[in-house]
Design a protein around this motif. Structure first.
Motif, short mmCIF file in Angstrom:
data_model
loop_
_atom_site.label_atom_id
_atom_site.label_comp_id
_atom_site.label_asym_id
_atom_site.label_seq_id
_atom_site.Cartn_x
_atom_site.Cartn_y
_atom_site.Cartn_z
N GLU A 1 45.81 25.86 145.21
CA GLU A 1 47.10 25.72 144.54
C GLU A 1 46.88 25.20 143.11
O GLU A 1 46.32 24.13 142.93
N HIS A 2 47.26 25.99 142.14
CA HIS A 2 47.24 25.69 140.70
C HIS A 2 46.02 26.26 139.98
O HIS A 2 46.19 26.93 138.98
N ALA A 3 44.77 25.95 140.45
CA ALA A 3 43.58 26.50 139.78
C ALA A 3 43.76 26.47 138.26
O ALA A 3 43.48 27.43 137.56
N GLN A 4 44.19 25.33 137.77
CA GLN A 4 44.73 25.25 136.41
C GLN A 4 43.66 25.17 135.32
O GLN A 4 43.80 25.79 134.27
N HIS A 5 42.61 24.41 135.57
CA HIS A 5 41.56 24.24 134.56
C HIS A 5 40.21 24.55 135.19
O HIS A 5 39.81 23.90 136.17
N LEU A 6 39.51 25.55 134.64
CA LEU A 6 38.24 26.00 135.19
C LEU A 6 37.16 26.01 134.11
O LEU A 6 37.44 26.33 132.96
N VAL A 7 35.95 25.67 134.49
CA VAL A 7 34.84 25.76 133.53
C VAL A 7 34.42 27.22 133.43
O VAL A 7 34.69 28.03 134.33
N ILE B 1 42.54 32.97 147.16
CA ILE B 1 43.81 33.24 146.50
C ILE B 1 44.05 32.16 145.45
O ILE B 1 44.01 30.96 145.76
N ALA B 2 44.31 32.56 144.22
CA ALA B 2 44.67 31.62 143.16
C ALA B 2 46.19 31.56 143.08
O ALA B 2 46.84 32.46 142.57
N SER B 3 46.76 30.50 143.65
CA SER B 3 48.21 30.31 143.65
C SER B 3 48.58 29.56 142.38
O SER B 3 48.36 28.35 142.28
N VAL B 4 49.12 30.28 141.40
CA VAL B 4 49.29 29.72 140.05
C VAL B 4 50.75 29.80 139.59
O VAL B 4 51.54 30.59 140.11
N TYR C 1 44.61 27.82 132.47
CA TYR C 1 45.49 28.92 132.87
C TYR C 1 44.84 30.28 132.56
O TYR C 1 45.42 31.13 131.90
N VAL C 2 43.66 30.48 133.11
CA VAL C 2 42.89 31.68 132.76
C VAL C 2 43.26 32.84 133.70
O VAL C 2 42.42 33.39 134.43
N PHE C 3 44.52 33.24 133.65
CA PHE C 3 45.03 34.26 134.58
C PHE C 3 44.31 35.60 134.44
O PHE C 3 43.91 36.22 135.43
N GLN C 4 44.15 36.06 133.20
CA GLN C 4 43.52 37.37 133.00
C GLN C 4 42.04 37.34 133.39
O GLN C 4 41.53 38.32 133.93
N SER C 5 41.38 36.23 133.15
CA SER C 5 39.98 36.11 133.56
C SER C 5 39.86 36.17 135.07
O SER C 5 38.94 36.81 135.62
N LEU C 6 40.77 35.51 135.76
CA LEU C 6 40.78 35.56 137.22
C LEU C 6 41.01 37.00 137.70
O LEU C 6 40.32 37.50 138.59
N LEU C 7 42.00 37.66 137.09
CA LEU C 7 42.29 39.05 137.46
C LEU C 7 41.09 39.97 137.20
O LEU C 7 40.74 40.80 138.03
N ALA D 1 48.72 34.72 143.11
CA ALA D 1 50.04 34.57 143.74
C ALA D 1 50.87 33.68 142.82
O ALA D 1 50.58 32.50 142.68
N PHE D 2 51.88 34.27 142.18
CA PHE D 2 52.72 33.49 141.26
C PHE D 2 53.78 32.69 142.02
O PHE D 2 54.26 33.11 143.07
N GLY D 3 54.15 31.57 141.44
CA GLY D 3 55.23 30.76 141.97
C GLY D 3 55.73 29.81 140.90
O GLY D 3 55.30 29.88 139.74
N SER D 4 56.63 28.91 141.29
CA SER D 4 57.22 27.98 140.32
C SER D 4 56.79 26.53 140.57
O SER D 4 56.80 25.72 139.65
N ASP D 5 56.43 26.20 141.82
CA ASP D 5 56.21 24.81 142.21
C ASP D 5 57.49 24.00 142.00
O ASP D 5 57.45 22.81 141.74
N TRP D 6 58.62 24.68 142.13
CA TRP D 6 59.92 24.02 141.94
C TRP D 6 60.01 22.79 142.84
O TRP D 6 59.56 22.82 143.97
N PRO D 7 60.53 21.66 142.33
CA PRO D 7 61.26 21.50 141.07
C PRO D 7 60.40 21.13 139.85
O PRO D 7 60.96 20.71 138.84
N VAL D 8 59.07 21.27 139.96
CA VAL D 8 58.24 21.01 138.77
C VAL D 8 58.63 21.95 137.64
O VAL D 8 58.81 21.55 136.50
#
Length: 461
Positions: free
Chosen positions: A298-304, A317-320, A346-352, A359-366
């Motif tokens: 969940e998030h996979a937000q910052h990657l080296v 699965i990268a749930s971002v 947020y390296v979405f295109q690199s992951l793709l 898997a896109f989402g909002s993490d609502w209410p964040v």
């Protein structure tokens, strides 16, 4: 949605005014609850109990940060919780202190339980009303299915998710008030309980309720400076973040849950947290053997650099959440420095490009429930006040962004046989948009949801 809303606060005075307005009509002794504040919106200064103590002398206050990994308590709430400046920080959490060592009122990750354990439980009726309110918002935004990981965070009770399952979701389904489809995840500590339930009832309780898997946390969040990194935060040279769970214990529970056939989803934001979980997932596969398990991060937000390819190699699965970058853009540079913030965030295109399923989402209410807005964010990557994209090489095309919010998201929770595309044999969930041109949507991004259908039946408006 019924509590103090602080998402739009842009200054200290506005923050104080919001609290003052909310407490004016409250009974003495009742808790003032709310959240959504983001200190980066007013320059980065963190709020303190002293901001609101004078206007809340008779009401305990708890206001969570936008990311849910930090919260502000007033002095009365700290007193009721027995919190003092002399307490040591527990594992996986922190009490924020001023230069004199005094608690400021801010609690991070597992320390939040000191306050939340004192807050009276919300009644069943209020929780049921909340489900109706939230479901209607989702339908209005074109969302028919959500993954709900429950009211669970490091250090909190593992029972709340189960209580909501029995008291709210099961009730709503029985009386015909489930307005959307939900895939439920439960705290990983309770994996055996979910295993037994799925063995007895199967993975699909009805066309509205699916039993998903288990959820855990590896670290905190960037905004609360508790995301776990290999290198320290630039603005806090002695802080590299928090490991909010014992990795050996987490490994053991993951092995057991996976062996029982349960899907596992683990929150990881910092690059070290992501590395730890990727390593752990690889170890679990080595231990339990290969199968279609669809482990999630969940998030996979910052990657080296180079880490994106590991997601594909291990079929993770990268749930971002694209809209998180809108809130993090300025703070990421302050906390990580330009190079780390631009090359690894947020390296979405690199992951793709590596072959990873997003898997896109909002993490609502964040972030707000707004798939159309989130799709635009993934395509444009232009935060408020910016004139160019944050790492333009990571911009996605429309087709991939749509898939990430539909069929890939469904694949990410094993629901792709029922939802995620308009196909023969599926449940006919779809939306009608205000534009008939994807080219126009890509250029202007001004489309909105005119109607939402579930199972071929109009659900909104």
């Amino acid at each position: 949605m019924a509590r103090v809303e602080l998402h739009d606060v842009k200054s200290k005075d506005h923050f104080v005014d919001k609290v003052k307005e909310a407490v004016a009509n409250m009974k003495q002794g009742s808790w003032l609850l709310g959240g959504g504040w983001n200190n980066d919106f007013w320059g980065g200064e963190l709020p303190m109990a002293s901001w609101i103590d004078d206007i809340t002398p008779h009401n305990p206050v708890w206001l969570s940060r936008i990311d849910g990994h930090m919260g502000l308590a007033n002095s009365l709430a700290l007193k009721l919780a027995g919190t003092s400046s002399y307490m040591n920080d527990p594992d996986g959490g922190a009490i924020i202190r001023n230069s004199n060592g005094e608690a400021t009122g801010l609690l991070v990750d597992s320390t939040m339980k000191l306050i939340t354990s004192c807050i009276p439980e919300v009644s069943v009726d209020v929780r049921r009303e909340a489900l109706m309110r939230a479901s209607n918002l989702a339908l209005m935004r074109g969302v028919t299915t959500v993954v709900d990981v429950g009211r669970y965070f490091p250090g909190s009770s593992t029972e709340t998710s189960w209580e909501d399952f029995s008291d709210v979701y099961t009730w709503a389904d029985l009386v015909g008030k489930m307005l959307i489809r939900v895939c439920l995840f439960f705290p990983i500590e309770t994996w055996a309980r979910l295993r037994d339930l799925k063995y007895k009832a199967g993975p699909k309780l009805s066309e509205k309720i699916y039993l998903g898997g288990v959820k855990a946390f590896a670290d905190g969040s960037l905004g609360s400076s508790s995301a776990l990194f290999h290198e320290p935060y630039v603005d806090e040279p002695h802080n590299s973040g928090l490991e909010v769970a014992d990795i050996n214990s987490l490994h053991g529970m993951t092995v057991s849950a996976d062996k029982a056939g349960l899907q596992v989803a683990i929150h990881a934001i910092g690059d070290k947290a992501n590395a730890l979980i990727l390593d752990m997932y690889a170890s679990v596969v080595s231990h339990n053997g290969f199968r279609d398990r669809r482990f999630r991060i969940e998030h996979a937000q910052h990657l080296v650099p180079g880490m994106a390819s590991r997601f594909s190699e291990q079929a993770i699965i990268a749930s971002v959440q694209p809209d998180h970058m809108l809130d993090d853009a300025d703070s990421a540079i302050k906390k990580l420095g330009i190079e780390r913030a631009t090359k690894g965030s947020y390296v979405f295109q690199s992951l793709l490009a590596s072959g990873t399923k997003l898997a896109f989402g909002s993490d609502w209410p964040v972030a707000d429930i707004n798939p159309l807005g989130s799709i635009r964010t993934a395509m444009k990557r232009i935060p408020s006040g910016w004139h160019e994209a944050w790492s333009s090489s990571e911009c996605m095309n429309l087709s991939d962004a749509l898939k990430a919010y539909t069929i890939w998201a469904a694949h990410g929770c094993f629901l792709d046989k029922d939802v995620g595309s308009v196909s023969p044999g599926k449940l006919a969930d779809f939306v009608v948009l205000s534009t008939d041109s994807w080219d126009e949507f890509s250029r202007e991004g001004s489309a909105y949801v005119e109607a939402t259908y579930m199972g071929g039946i109009r659900a909104f408006p």
